[in-house]
Design a protein around this motif. Sequence first.
Motif, PDB file in Angstrom:
ATOM      1  N   ALA A 145       0.826  -1.207   0.000  1.00  0.00           N
ATOM      2  CA  ALA A 145       0.000   0.000   0.000  1.00  0.00           C
ATOM      3  C   ALA A 145       0.862   1.260   0.000  1.00  0.00           C
ATOM      4  CB  ALA A 145      -0.945  -0.018   1.195  1.00  0.00           C
ATOM      5  N   LEU A 146       1.140   1.745  -1.203  1.00  0.00           N
ATOM      6  CA  LEU A 146       1.956   2.950  -1.353  1.00  0.00           C
ATOM      7  C   LEU A 146       1.127   4.106  -1.939  1.00  0.00           C
ATOM      8  CD1 LEU A 146       4.759   4.335  -1.318  1.00  0.00           C
ATOM      9  CD2 LEU A 146       5.194   3.326  -3.567  1.00  0.00           C
ATOM     10  N   THR A 147       0.467   3.844  -3.065  1.00  0.00           N
ATOM     11  CA  THR A 147      -0.242   4.912  -3.792  1.00  0.00           C
ATOM     12  C   THR A 147      -1.418   5.467  -2.974  1.00  0.00           C
ATOM     13  OG1 THR A 147       0.330   3.791  -5.848  1.00  0.00           O
ATOM     14  CG2 THR A 147      -1.418   5.423  -5.972  1.00  0.00           C
ATOM     15  N   GLU A 148      -1.691   6.754  -3.150  1.00  0.00           N
ATOM     16  CA  GLU A 148      -2.801   7.403  -2.428  1.00  0.00           C
ATOM     17  C   GLU A 148      -3.738   8.088  -3.431  1.00  0.00           C
ATOM     18  OE1 GLU A 148      -0.886   9.930   0.452  1.00  0.00           O
ATOM     19  OE2 GLU A 148      -0.194   8.183   1.616  1.00  0.00           O
ATOM     20  N   TRP A 178      -5.830   1.935  -5.184  1.00  0.00           N
ATOM     21  CA  TRP A 178      -5.367   0.995  -6.209  1.00  0.00           C
ATOM     22  C   TRP A 178      -4.666  -0.232  -5.633  1.00  0.00           C
ATOM     23  CZ3 TRP A 178      -7.689   1.098 -10.453  1.00  0.00           C
ATOM     24  CH2 TRP A 178      -7.996   2.296 -11.105  1.00  0.00           C
ATOM     25  N   ILE A 179      -4.817  -0.524  -4.361  1.00  0.00           N
ATOM     26  CA  ILE A 179      -3.962  -1.526  -3.729  1.00  0.00           C
ATOM     27  C   ILE A 179      -4.391  -2.948  -4.113  1.00  0.00           C
ATOM     28  CG2 ILE A 179      -2.944  -2.274  -1.544  1.00  0.00           C
ATOM     29  CD1 ILE A 179      -2.421   0.743  -2.554  1.00  0.00           C
ATOM     30  N   GLY A 180      -3.492  -3.627  -4.829  1.00  0.00           N
ATOM     31  CA  GLY A 180      -3.780  -4.977  -5.331  1.00  0.00           C
ATOM     32  C   GLY A 180      -3.962  -5.964  -4.194  1.00  0.00           C
ATOM     33  N   TYR A 380       1.203   0.932 -14.236  1.00  0.00           N
ATOM     34  CA  TYR A 380       1.626   0.768 -12.835  1.00  0.00           C
ATOM     35  C   TYR A 380       3.133   0.534 -12.695  1.00  0.00           C
ATOM     36  CZ  TYR A 380       1.141  -4.495 -12.767  1.00  0.00           C
ATOM     37  OH  TYR A 380       1.256  -5.833 -12.963  1.00  0.00           O
ATOM     38  N   GLU A 381       3.601   0.572 -11.469  1.00  0.00           N
ATOM     39  CA  GLU A 381       5.050   0.543 -11.168  1.00  0.00           C
ATOM     40  C   GLU A 381       5.786   1.689 -11.863  1.00  0.00           C
ATOM     41  OE1 GLU A 381       5.227  -2.223  -8.323  1.00  0.00           O
ATOM     42  OE2 GLU A 381       6.955  -1.120  -9.128  1.00  0.00           O
ATOM     43  N   GLY A 382       5.193   2.881 -11.801  1.00  0.00           N
ATOM     44  CA  GLY A 382       5.741   4.045 -12.505  1.00  0.00           C
ATOM     45  C   GLY A 382       5.201   4.026 -13.921  1.00  0.00           C
ATOM     46  N   THR A 383       4.504   5.099 -14.303  1.00  0.00           N
ATOM     47  CA  THR A 383       3.938   5.136 -15.661  1.00  0.00           C
ATOM     48  C   THR A 383       5.075   5.176 -16.692  1.00  0.00           C
ATOM     49  OG1 THR A 383       3.937   7.543 -15.726  1.00  0.00           O
ATOM     50  CG2 THR A 383       1.956   6.481 -14.809  1.00  0.00           C
ATOM     51  N   TYR A 384       4.706   5.023 -17.959  1.00  0.00           N
ATOM     52  CA  TYR A 384       5.696   5.117 -19.041  1.00  0.00           C
ATOM     53  C   TYR A 384       6.435   6.458 -18.967  1.00  0.00           C
ATOM     54  CZ  TYR A 384       7.748   5.541 -23.624  1.00  0.00           C
ATOM     55  OH  TYR A 384       8.653   5.724 -24.638  1.00  0.00           O
ATOM     56  N   GLU A 385       5.662   7.519 -18.717  1.00  0.00           N
ATOM     57  CA  GLU A 385       6.282   8.857 -18.700  1.00  0.00           C
ATOM     58  C   GLU A 385       7.251   8.988 -17.520  1.00  0.00           C
ATOM     59  OE1 GLU A 385       2.968   8.353 -19.100  1.00  0.00           O
ATOM     60  OE2 GLU A 385       2.845   8.898 -21.211  1.00  0.00           O
ATOM     61  N   ILE A 386       6.841   8.544 -16.352  1.00  0.00           N
ATOM     62  CA  ILE A 386       7.691   8.703 -15.167  1.00  0.00           C
ATOM     63  C   ILE A 386       8.984   7.889 -15.330  1.00  0.00           C
ATOM     64  CG2 ILE A 386       7.854   8.179 -12.685  1.00  0.00           C
ATOM     65  CD1 ILE A 386       6.201  10.755 -13.444  1.00  0.00           C
TER      66      ILE A 386
HETATM   67  C1  LIG Z   1      -4.531  -1.816 -11.895  1.00  0.00           C
HETATM   68  C2  LIG Z   1      -3.583  -1.089 -11.009  1.00  0.00           C
HETATM   69  C3  LIG Z   1      -2.949  -1.733  -9.956  1.00  0.00           C
HETATM   70  C4  LIG Z   1      -2.148  -1.031  -9.062  1.00  0.00           C
HETATM   71  N1  LIG Z   1      -1.612  -1.664  -7.974  1.00  0.00           N
HETATM   72  C5  LIG Z   1      -1.001  -0.936  -7.005  1.00  0.00           C
HETATM   73  C6  LIG Z   1      -0.593  -1.542  -5.785  1.00  0.00           C
HETATM   74  O1  LIG Z   1      -0.778  -2.748  -5.559  1.00  0.00           O
HETATM   75  N2  LIG Z   1      -0.008  -0.755  -4.823  1.00  0.00           N
HETATM   76  C7  LIG Z   1       0.207   0.579  -5.018  1.00  0.00           C
HETATM   77  O2  LIG Z   1       0.746   1.210  -4.105  1.00  0.00           O
HETATM   78  N3  LIG Z   1      -0.149   1.171  -6.185  1.00  0.00           N
HETATM   79  C8  LIG Z   1      -0.758   0.462  -7.171  1.00  0.00           C
HETATM   80  N4  LIG Z   1      -1.158   1.064  -8.353  1.00  0.00           N
HETATM   81  C9  LIG Z   1      -0.947   2.495  -8.517  1.00  0.00           C
HETATM   82  C10 LIG Z   1      -0.010   2.878  -9.656  1.00  0.00           C
HETATM   83  O3  LIG Z   1       1.319   2.668  -9.272  1.00  0.00           O
HETATM   84  C11 LIG Z   1      -0.339   4.317 -10.063  1.00  0.00           C
HETATM   85  O4  LIG Z   1      -1.578   4.270 -10.753  1.00  0.00           O
HETATM   86  C12 LIG Z   1       0.728   4.957 -10.912  1.00  0.00           C
HETATM   87  O5  LIG Z   1       1.890   5.202 -10.163  1.00  0.00           O
HETATM   88  C13 LIG Z   1       0.242   6.277 -11.533  1.00  0.00           C
HETATM   89  O6  LIG Z   1      -0.323   7.099 -10.575  1.00  0.00           O
HETATM   90  P1  LIG Z   1      -1.763   7.765 -10.864  1.00  0.00           P
HETATM   91  O7  LIG Z   1      -2.682   6.699 -11.289  1.00  0.00           O
HETATM   92  O8  LIG Z   1      -2.132   8.566  -9.676  1.00  0.00           O
HETATM   93  O9  LIG Z   1      -1.541   8.709 -12.127  1.00  0.00           O
HETATM   94  P2  LIG Z   1      -1.010  10.226 -12.111  1.00  0.00           P
HETATM   95  O10 LIG Z   1       0.246  10.312 -11.317  1.00  0.00           O
HETATM   96  O11 LIG Z   1      -2.126  11.133 -11.756  1.00  0.00           O
HETATM   97  O12 LIG Z   1      -0.641  10.411 -13.661  1.00  0.00           O
HETATM   98  C14 LIG Z   1      -1.625  10.654 -14.677  1.00  0.00           C
HETATM   99  C15 LIG Z   1      -0.896  10.851 -16.015  1.00  0.00           C
HETATM  100  O13 LIG Z   1      -0.020  11.988 -15.932  1.00  0.00           O
HETATM  101  C16 LIG Z   1       1.311  11.618 -16.275  1.00  0.00           C
HETATM  102  N5  LIG Z   1       2.266  12.385 -15.455  1.00  0.00           N
HETATM  103  C17 LIG Z   1       2.306  12.548 -14.108  1.00  0.00           C
HETATM  104  N6  LIG Z   1       3.354  13.303 -13.760  1.00  0.00           N
HETATM  105  C18 LIG Z   1       3.991  13.621 -14.912  1.00  0.00           C
HETATM  106  C19 LIG Z   1       5.160  14.380 -15.220  1.00  0.00           C
HETATM  107  N7  LIG Z   1       5.916  14.955 -14.262  1.00  0.00           N
HETATM  108  N8  LIG Z   1       5.526  14.495 -16.538  1.00  0.00           N
HETATM  109  C20 LIG Z   1       4.810  13.895 -17.507  1.00  0.00           C
HETATM  110  N9  LIG Z   1       3.702  13.171 -17.281  1.00  0.00           N
HETATM  111  C21 LIG Z   1       3.305  13.037 -16.002  1.00  0.00           C
HETATM  112  C22 LIG Z   1       1.397  10.129 -15.959  1.00  0.00           C
HETATM  113  O14 LIG Z   1       2.454   9.493 -16.683  1.00  0.00           O
HETATM  114  C23 LIG Z   1       0.011   9.661 -16.379  1.00  0.00           C
HETATM  115  O15 LIG Z   1      -0.010   9.449 -17.775  1.00  0.00           O
HETATM  116  C24 LIG Z   1      -1.923   0.351  -9.280  1.00  0.00           C
HETATM  117  C25 LIG Z   1      -2.528   0.996 -10.371  1.00  0.00           C
HETATM  118  C26 LIG Z   1      -3.349   0.296 -11.213  1.00  0.00           C
HETATM  119  C27 LIG Z   1      -4.023   1.042 -12.350  1.00  0.00           C
END
Ligand SMILES: Cc1cc2nc3c(=O)[nH]c(=O)nc-3n(C[C@H](O)[C@H](O)[C@H](O)COP(=O)(O)OP(=O)(O)OC[C@H]3O[C@@H](n4cnc5c(N)ncnc54)[C@H](O)[C@@H]3O)c2cc1C
Length: 402
Positions: A145-148, A178-180, A380-386
């Motif tokens: 549980a990391l994401t908020e 989003w906690i799996g 997840y695990e950091g988006t493509y952009e991040i």
């Molecule tokens: C199905 C699923 C399972 C998951 N499981 C877990 C889990 O078990 N535990 C947990 O802790 N988390 C979990 N996550 C969370 C996941 O790690 C986050 O969704 C992810 O880190 C992105 O955060 P966000 O969804 O808040 O998107 P945001 O951070 O709001 O980003 C939205 C968009 O903006 C872009 N963006 C943001 N900042 C920038 C920047 N500086 N420059 C350019 N683009 C940017 C992003 O790349 C993205 O395209 C899960 C997510 C999903 C969808």
Amino acid sequence: MPPILDNSHPQGAALQNVPFPHADILEVADQLIPEERERLAIIHEFLQTEIRPDVGEYWDREELPREMLPKLAVHGLGEVELSGTSRLFRGLVYAEVTRADVSLSALVGIHNELIVGLINALGSEEQKERWLPGLRRFTNLGCFALTEPDSGSDIAGGLSTTATLTDDGWVINGEKRWIGAGTIADFAIVFARDTADNRIKGFIVELDRDGVSTSKISRKMGLRIMQNADMVFDNVLIPAENLIPGAESFADTNEYLCNSRAWVGWQAAGLQLGIFDKAREYAVTRKQFGKPLAGFQLVQEALVRILGNTTASLGMMAQVAHLQEQGNLQMPYAALAKATATRFARESAAAGRNIGGGNGILTDFDLSKMMADAEVLYTYEGTYEINSLIVGRAVTGQSAFV
Ligand SMILES: Cc1cc2nc3c(=O)[nH]c(=O)nc-3n(C[C@H](O)[C@H](O)[C@H](O)COP(=O)(O)OP(=O)(O)OC[C@H]3O[C@@H](n4cnc5c(N)ncnc54)[C@H](O)[C@@H]3O)c2cc1C
């Protein structure tokens, strides 16, 4: 890997007289020692015959097939991180689970990389004794549980869940999103900011404690078997010894976040193995204009594009495994691998879905399910952009995050 299919299998019939029918065309799995190669073949066979055919219905219903967990445990999938096997083997195991189903591979991967691996390395002896035996057998589950709700990509700076040490223990307050496995786990590893020193620390929070509430996030387009949850921690009191002693700052967990990023790279490689399997099978069996789709030049180009993406992903991940083996995996390497393999997976998934034509949009043919699941790997695990920004900073010296 040795050919798995025989001619009694529908796909087996389509493999006759084909010199290179398999998705791992450059035989990355051949780098394994014979015992690991054999074990991988057994796991592959089990997943393809006992898991993959049944998961689609659960995926449609957004249900976790909990009865499959003991079967996964029999094949050691609850304790991959404790198995003493090579990094390449572990990566290929994660790829094989993903080849069968992305959601189950998310469960297996998070379980091993971020729960079992983290507790084993950073937990106290008491925490290990309490949790590892059940985790190994999948009779216990944890969640990470990391994401908020208000912090995703910027979680390291934006994390607002708090932990306050009192005479009775730690008091945790905050929300996670989003906690799996959050609705089904026995405990969560919760990351919270210590109000005394402002550092982010990891805590084991049993989910039956007063003040914990969880709710399932429904109607997801992908990873539908994984039960993702919103979680609320409202003045939750936990014993002082629930602090994970090795996770007393965010930097302490960096190695695990690095490894889990690499694991998603393996997921992307494994997903593409599955996409190639299904797209190829469809192309050699479905006939239009009097011959198999596979006989048309444009369809062959699409199949080869998938195969090229898959092979590039596997080769890159094998080198990542080599770096892990040497204790040399740095975040920019893992970020590059994760970003690139998931970008390839997205392209492969779209190409595979298209080869399926109308049937390609049905869960029955797996291709649409894999395309939807590819979207989650990309995010997840950091988006493509991040992840691109992590690599961009490393190769230019310029931080472009804000
Ligand atoms: C199905 C699923 C399972 C998951 N499981 C877990 C889990 O078990 N535990 C947990 O802790 N988390 C979990 N996550 C969370 C996941 O790690 C986050 O969704 C992810 O880190 C992105 O955060 P966000 O969804 O808040 O998107 P945001 O951070 O709001 O980003 C939205 C968009 O903006 C872009 N963006 C943001 N900042 C920038 C920047 N500086 N420059 C350019 N683009 C940017 C992003 O790349 C993205 O395209 C899960 C997510 C999903 C969808």
